[in-house]
Design a protein around this motif. Structure first.
Motif, PDB file in Angstrom:
ATOM      1  N   ARG A  81       0.723  -1.185  -0.033  1.00 37.49           N
ATOM      2  CA  ARG A  81       0.033   0.113  -0.160  1.00 37.49           C
ATOM      3  C   ARG A  81       0.827   1.321  -0.208  1.00 37.49           C
ATOM      4  N   ARG A  82       1.888   1.300   0.903  1.00 37.29           N
ATOM      5  CA  ARG A  82       2.820   2.562   1.035  1.00 37.29           C
ATOM      6  C   ARG A  82       3.582   2.577  -0.381  1.00 37.29           C
ATOM      7  N   ARG A  83       3.927   1.679  -1.263  1.00 39.01           N
ATOM      8  CA  ARG A  83       4.711   1.594  -2.429  1.00 39.01           C
ATOM      9  C   ARG A  83       3.846   2.113  -3.327  1.00 39.01           C
ATOM     10  N   ARG A  84       2.532   1.703  -3.416  1.00 38.12           N
ATOM     11  CA  ARG A  84       1.657   2.231  -4.344  1.00 38.12           C
ATOM     12  C   ARG A  84       1.280   3.601  -4.248  1.00 38.12           C
ATOM     13  N   ALA A  85       1.259   4.062  -3.188  1.00 38.44           N
ATOM     14  CA  ALA A  85       0.840   5.346  -2.645  1.00 38.44           C
ATOM     15  C   ALA A  85       1.681   6.384  -3.123  1.00 38.44           C
ATOM     16  N   GLU A  86       3.252   5.979  -2.960  1.00 38.19           N
ATOM     17  CA  GLU A  86       4.046   6.816  -3.271  1.00 38.19           C
ATOM     18  C   GLU A  86       4.245   6.923  -5.115  1.00 38.19           C
ATOM     19  N   ALA A  87       3.856   5.992  -5.655  1.00 43.90           N
ATOM     20  CA  ALA A  87       3.553   6.128  -7.142  1.00 43.90           C
ATOM     21  C   ALA A  87       2.424   7.078  -7.523  1.00 43.90           C
ATOM     22  N   ARG A  88       1.723   7.693  -6.833  1.00 39.48           N
ATOM     23  CA  ARG A  88       0.669   8.687  -6.907  1.00 39.48           C
ATOM     24  C   ARG A  88       1.193   9.763  -6.412  1.00 39.48           C
ATOM     25  N   GLY A  89       2.480  10.005  -5.985  1.00 34.17           N
ATOM     26  CA  GLY A  89       2.806  11.128  -5.347  1.00 34.17           C
ATOM     27  C   GLY A  89       2.639  12.291  -6.428  1.00 34.17           C
ATOM     28  N   ARG A  90       2.363  13.714  -5.817  1.00 32.74           N
ATOM     29  CA  ARG A  90       2.072  14.612  -6.673  1.00 32.74           C
ATOM     30  C   ARG A  90       2.430  16.108  -5.788  1.00 32.74           C
ATOM     31  N   VAL A  91       2.078  17.132  -6.360  1.00 37.81           N
ATOM     32  CA  VAL A  91       2.322  18.543  -5.828  1.00 37.81           C
ATOM     33  C   VAL A  91       1.048  19.396  -5.957  1.00 37.81           C
ATOM     34  N   LEU A  92       0.528  19.847  -5.042  1.00 34.45           N
ATOM     35  CA  LEU A  92      -0.611  20.786  -5.462  1.00 34.45           C
ATOM     36  C   LEU A  92      -0.717  22.059  -4.726  1.00 34.45           C
TER      37      LEU A  92
END
Length: 697
Positions: free
Chosen positions: A183-194
């Motif tokens: 779960r942590r690694r997949r969330a990192e793949a969605r990282g973004r700046v808002l």
């Protein structure tokens, strides 16, 4: 005890023992809280709180029934749907979003987590705690969610929401470590700046789903730079100063500058602006004449044993949290510099530095103006009670560090961390201060050792994002604390020969424990045999501070979760009133609760070491004992097959490339291909595609 006291004591006992039903509400309605004092008033408030919680449960039950009700019949829909929120919103004037959130919580409490709903009905938990538990278990399968709730419920009533969330996060990670890591690694793949606009005309810049280690390190660097600017006389409120530092690091204005240059520039700009303000208004003395709402007020160049102007010999006494750095006189480092001297330098024979040493600890940037010329300047902090900034603390079990289990770790100020992340943080802080906290079989403090050796540093760069453990020229040296926790009996059972790279450290620890046992010192505080001189000294020694912080874990106030390494060491019986500077008379207090203790009329007693009795200004008494260091965690639950990860919801990439697009349309492509031959079964077919997985609850 007077008649009034007897009556109030009886009233308190009667209110505390009643079920939060209509009878209790009737009794409370007959009471006037203005006529109550002390424990009776506390019992009145506690009774109202429990009755309120039951009323909240009744409201949620009514909302749920309204959401699935049908016209002119008591029959109900099978479950809530997308239109259920409209019924509630129209009736109560809520937004559809708010109504849907309350209905989701109601469904959780009455279907997925009935034990949590029962706790709300009994009045034991309030809505904020119930909601926190519901949200943190949303991603779990129903059996795992129920197991996590069962583990946390016995402690939930006595924990503030933030501490409850941290405890539940540990349990969730422990139930299925492999799933948590995926779960942590997949969330990192969605990282973004808002970037979002605020109504006041300001902006919010957010880093979403950043790798945890990068986020922790970045926050620590901002803290350390802000603290360095403070030491140069910048009295800007600390949150504003941290914001200035963060923006300077991102907007390009500091390109090519070292961290030392950034701190000096901030100081120069601040003092220049202060000079202009003073010239414009000669009657204004500038920012130094007002209170500073930051955590520290700049260095105090006076001697440590001089008089103070605050309550209890100076309010925040005993040197404050000079804890993030090595207390044995060596310079702490967060592992970012390969040539830094380790905090627990094995060649340094001294494990304690006299309190009068003005250079104990570390915080300053190297080569700042005013520093003495040195071939290899080291960071320093004077022991003046200032909160240490930029220190990252990592707490994990020794067995997890050795790879023997996958128990979650804790990073104070951040929360629970997976075992994999904890080992990365540990490796990046190879040269930090390593504390080994030995515990009793029931998880309480037994002894504290400052490790003099380290495991073999892993070769090569760490992680795909950057070469961790490397520091740019001129970067901040911020303190780092690695706390390894292990029962003393288990340490004896670990054979150094079985753990490659850790053998020297394990052998050292076993040798030192054997020596302490032989002399009868194991389990005794470092100042157990202190003489009159030590008792009379105002500030605790380094070993005593480590012991107090390891024992208390966080601020002494049980409702406060601020880490002990950012708290202040205070005498329970005031030093000015003859209180000895010994561990049994010392405790860790955050700045706010320390001020409450002295300025709001609290009284604090210590019936025995590690136990506190606090009587507040209102006359309510709170009694609590030592905190548990090694708390029980659930064994990993068998999953049968890999558990599905939670649904990502709508695409939030705003048109950017989605690396999972093929998996998301795979099932639709399969239904359109009527003539395609059936695929040959393989072992991998035992695990359905992500899009076909049933929901995790």
């Amino acid at each position: 005890m007077s008649i009034v006291d007897n009556l109030e004591a009886g009233l308190a006992a009667a209110l505390n023992g009643r079920d939060p039903d209509a009878d209790l509400v009737g009794v409370l309605d007959a009471l006037d809280p203005t006529d109550l004092t002390g424990e009776a008033l506390a019992a009145y408030v506690r009774g109202r709180w429990r009755a309120h919680n039951r009323a909240e449960a009744q409201l949620l039950a009514g909302l749920r029934e309204l959401g699935i009700a049908q016209k002119e019949t008591t029959g109900r829909l099978a479950s809530s749907d997308e239109f259920s929120g409209d019924e509630v919103a129209a009736l109560l004037g809520w937004s559809r979003t708010m109504a849907s959130r309350r209905l989701d919580l109601a469904d959780d409490l009455f279907e997925r987590l009935p034990a949590l709903g029962d706790a709300l009905w009994r009045g034991e938990l309030d809505e904020p705690k119930v909601r926190a538990i519901s949200e943190l278990t949303t991603d779990l399968s129903q059996d795992h969610a129920g197991h996590a709730v069962g583990e946390v419920l016995p402690d939930a009533a006595g924990l503030p929401v933030a501490m409850l969330r941290e405890r539940l996060e540990e349990i969730v990670l422990a139930i299925d470590p492999e799933w948590a890591e995926r779960r942590r690694r997949r969330a990192e793949a969605r990282g973004r700046v808002l970037l979002t606009a605020n109504p006041a005309g300001t902006a919010t810049l957010s880093f979403v789903d950043t790798p945890a280690e990068d986020g922790i390190d970045s926050n620590a660097r901002i803290d350390a730079l802000a603290a360095a600017a403070r030491q140069l006389g910048v009295l800007t409120p600390i949150n504003q100063l941290r914001l200035q530092v963060g923006m300077r690091l991102l907007n390009g204005s500091t390109a090519g500058m070292t961290d030392r240059d950034i701190a000096v520039q901030l100081a120069a700009e601040y003092h220049a602006a202060s000079t202009i303000a003073a010239d414009d208004d000669p009657d204004d003395r500038g920012p130094d004449d007002g209170p500073d709402d930051g955590p520290d007020d700049g260095p105090d160049d006076g001697p440590d044993d001089g008089p103070d102007d605050g309550p209890d010999d100076g309010g925040p006494d005993d040197g404050g949290p000079d804890d993030g750095g090595p207390d044995d006189g060596s310079s702490p480092d967060d592992g970012s510099s390969p040539d830094a001297r380790p905090c627990g330098d094995p060649e340094d024979p001294s494990d304690d530095v006299p309190d009068e040493n003005p250079q104990q600890g570390a915080l300053d940037l190297p080569d700042l103006p005013g520093d003495p010329d040195e071939d290899e300047p080291v960071a320093r902090e004077r022991r003046t009670g200032r909160i240490r900034q930029g220190a990252v603390e990592v707490r994990l079990r020794l067995t997890t560090a050795l790879g023997l289990d996958e128990h979650p770790a804790t990073v104070p100020g951040y929360g629970a961390a997976t075992a994999s992340l904890a080992r990365d943080l540990l490796a990046a802080r190879h040269d930090g201060e390593w504390r080994v906290v030995l515990t009793t079989p029931d998880g309480h403090l037994h002894h504290v050792l400052l490790a003099r050796r380290r495991p073999t540093r892993p070769p090569g760069p760490r992680g795909p994002h950057r070469a961790r453990g490397q520091r740019a020229p001129g970067a901040v040296r911020c303190g780092a604390i690695v706390e390894l926790q292990v029962p003393t009996t288990l340490l004896h059972a670990l054979d150094p020969a079985d753990h490659l790279g850790w053998g020297d450290l394990l052998a050292e620890l076993r040798h030192r424990v054997d020596g302490l046992e032989a002399t009868g010192q194991l389990g005794r505080p470092p100042d157990a045999d202190a003489g009159p001189d030590r008792r009379r000294r105002r500030r605790a020694g380094a070993e005593a501070e480590r012991w107090v912080r390891a024992r208390d874990r966080a601020c002494v106030a049980p409702w406060c979760g601020r880490s002990a390494h950012r708290a202040e060491i205070d005498h329970t019986r005031d030093h000015a009133a003859g209180g000895p500077t010994l561990t049994w008379n010392l405790g860790a207090w955050c700045t706010h609760d320390h001020r409450v203790k002295h300025l709001a009329g609290w009284t604090v007693r210590r019936p025995r070491p590690g136990h506190f009795v606090i009587t507040t200004r209102a006359g309510v008494t709170h009694t609590f004992g030592p905190r548990t260091i090694l708390r029980p965690l659930p064994d990993p639950r068998p999953a049968g097959r890999p558990r599905p990860l939670p649904d990502d919801g709508p695409n939030i990439t705003d048109g950017d490339y989605d690396p999972d697009w093929l998996a998301k349309i795979a099932s639709r492509l399969a239904t359109r291909s009527h003539t395609a031959p059936a695929p040959t079964p393989t072992a991998a077919d035992d695990v359905p595609p992500l899009i076909d997985d049933p929901p995790p609850f």
